[in-house]
Design an enzyme around this catalytic site. Structure first.
Site, PDB file in Angstrom:
ATOM      1  CB  SER A   1      -0.949   0.000   1.198  1.00 54.53           C
ATOM      2  OG  SER A   1      -0.208  -0.087   2.403  1.00 54.53           O
TER       3      SER A   1
ATOM      4  CG  HIS B   1      -4.223  -1.590  -1.262  1.00 56.51           C
ATOM      5  ND1 HIS B   1      -4.889  -0.384  -1.364  1.00 56.51           N
ATOM      6  CD2 HIS B   1      -3.769  -1.659   0.014  1.00 56.51           C
ATOM      7  CE1 HIS B   1      -4.821   0.250  -0.213  1.00 56.51           C
ATOM      8  NE2 HIS B   1      -4.155  -0.493   0.654  1.00 56.51           N
TER       9      HIS B   1
ATOM     10  CE  LYS C   1      -7.526  -1.031   1.801  1.00 59.09           C
ATOM     11  NZ  LYS C   1      -6.746  -2.048   2.513  1.00 59.09           N
TER      12      LYS C   1
END
Ligand SMILES: *Cc1c(COP(=O)(O)O)cnc(C)c1O
Length: 420
Positions: free
Chosen positions: A205, A233, A274
């Site tokens: 990240s 992610h 996310k």
């Protein structure tokens, strides 16, 4: 004198210590001031200022990579789920049962990830806290990339505390040679009599770089180790259809371009908070026997509530949209490439990678913080990260793109950067 008043007048050791810590953070420029949002997450957001008024700013710091956090179908699915199931079972799943919406999302996640099975949690943090202490047994070794997410680090620490005799190891970030040495060392360690595990983020990240999964798989096979990837992610971002970093490397069963000779990732953890809806929730995906062990033995599954029904329904819809509309993933890739080009063209140093994370290296921690403050005044919401989150001298503004950002948004951000 009332009791409250007498209590307030004595400063207890904890109070004094806490005030000290907070003052030190403020002095060191590390104090986090939470921004107040008065509307949903999107390419722009409404921020409340000191006077209580809201103003619109471009949001460059959310993980809302595909713009699904406020997608009408995602919102409607959540509302529908709430109507149908209510808030929850008010208990844990093994006692009071599992809603059909949990079965549905877990089937969807397994299909999306190309795994046999999956199991959900209220967060990916919880998923990692369940995985390592449940899977590892005394005599096992857990070897982790030094830049892995905090919840992997804590999950591994917890495993070593709960199961005495679990050996921990750390290898240099993305350094296969160092990992080979660490694997060799644990293989010849007489305390390591059980399973060896290699653990990595899919997308890191802070750097926005990725793990070399085919090379990790090969190395794991050589040392008879299992490979666990947290791709929080990467889901929704990596690979042609956004299944994750394993799809990017052609290691996702069921996805186009899959090359079985590369082998597979053994277990994944991931977040639904996310790209995949943005609400909350996490999961473990992998073999049926693995998720079954989590159902039987995972402390967070045995002692903590399920994902709320409304979130399960929203996230299920979000993944459906990702699979139905791969053009969103492409739009994210295109706008990220455009942003990198424009930011680089304006004379800034932006770390290159195939992800949607664009860190702009600015040097000192105080510079990064001052720049993010100034950018907010100019209508761009972006966070500066400094020491100790990243190494001293490598402080950065971390820009994150979303499929719903337009070129006009990016141009406005670059204009603001030029004014600094
Ligand atoms: C964001 C992130 C998490 C935390 O996810 P939550 O669902 O918010 O707990 C875990 N692991 C990694 C690698 C992440 O990037």
């Amino acid at each position: 004198m009332t009791q409250t008043a007498s209590r307030a007048s004595t400063v207890r050791p904890f109070d004094a210590r806490t005030d000290d810590i907070l003052a030190t953070l403020e002095k060191g420029g590390q104090y986090k001031h939470l921004q107040m949002l008065t509307g949903p997450m999107g390419p722009t957001v409404m921020l409340r200022d000191a006077s209580g008024k809201s103003r619109e700013v471009i949001c460059m710091c959310s993980n809302n990579y595909l713009g699904l956090a406020n997608h009408p179908e995602v919102v409607e699915a959540g509302v529908e789920g709430l109507r149908r199931y209510g808030a929850g079972t008010a208990s844990v799943r093994f006692i009071c049962g599992t809603f059909e919406c949990h079965e549905a999302i877990e089937n969807t996640i397994a299909r999306y990830m190309g795994t046999q099975s999956s199991y959900t949690f209220v967060s990916c943090w919880t998923a990692n806290e369940a995985l390592y202490p449940t899977f590892a047994e005394p005599g096992d070794a857990l070897i982790s990339d030094e830049l892995n997410h905090a919840c992997i680090i804590d999950g591994i620490r917890l495993a070593a505390v709960i199961k005495k005799g679990v050996v921990k190891g750390v290898y240099k970030h993305n350094d296969l040679e160092d990992l080979r040495q660490k694997l060799g060392a644990v293989r010849s360690n007489p305390d390591v009599t059980g399973q060896i595990w290699v653990v990595t983020d899919g997308v890191f990240s802070m750097e926005g770089d990725i793990a070399d999964l085919p090379a990790l798989r090969k190395l794991c096979d050589e040392f008879d180790a299992l490979l666990v990837v947290d791709d929080s992610h990467g889901h929704g971002v990596m690979g042609t259809t956004g299944r994750g970093t394993h799809e990017y490397w052609n290691m996702c069963p069921g996805a186009e371009g899959h090359d079985p000779s590369l082998g597979e990732v053994d277990y994944f953890t991931g977040t639904l908070g996310k790209a995949l809806g943005g609400g909350a929730g996490g999961f473990i995906a992998g073999s049926k026997r693995g998720t079954e062990l989590i159902v039987q033995r995972g402390r967070p599954t045995l002692f903590s509530n399920a994902l709320p029904a409304t979130v399960a329904c929203s996230a299920n819809k979000a993944i459906e949209i990702v699979l139905r509309e791969p053009e969103r993933v492409k739009a994210l890739r295109d706008i990220t490439a455009y942003a990198r080009k424009q930011i680089g063209g304006a004379g800034f140093e932006v770390i290159d990678s195939p992800t949607a994370i664009c860190p702009i290296i600015v040097g000192e921690t105080s510079t990064a913080i001052a720049m993010s403050k100034k950018l907010l005044e100019l209508g761009v919401f972006v966070i500066g990260f400094g020491y100790p989150v990243v190494p001293e001298g490598a402080s950065r503004l971390r820009l994150q793109l979303s499929a719903v950002h337009t070129k006009e948004h990016v141009d406005a951000v670059v204009d603001a950067l030029k004014k600094l």
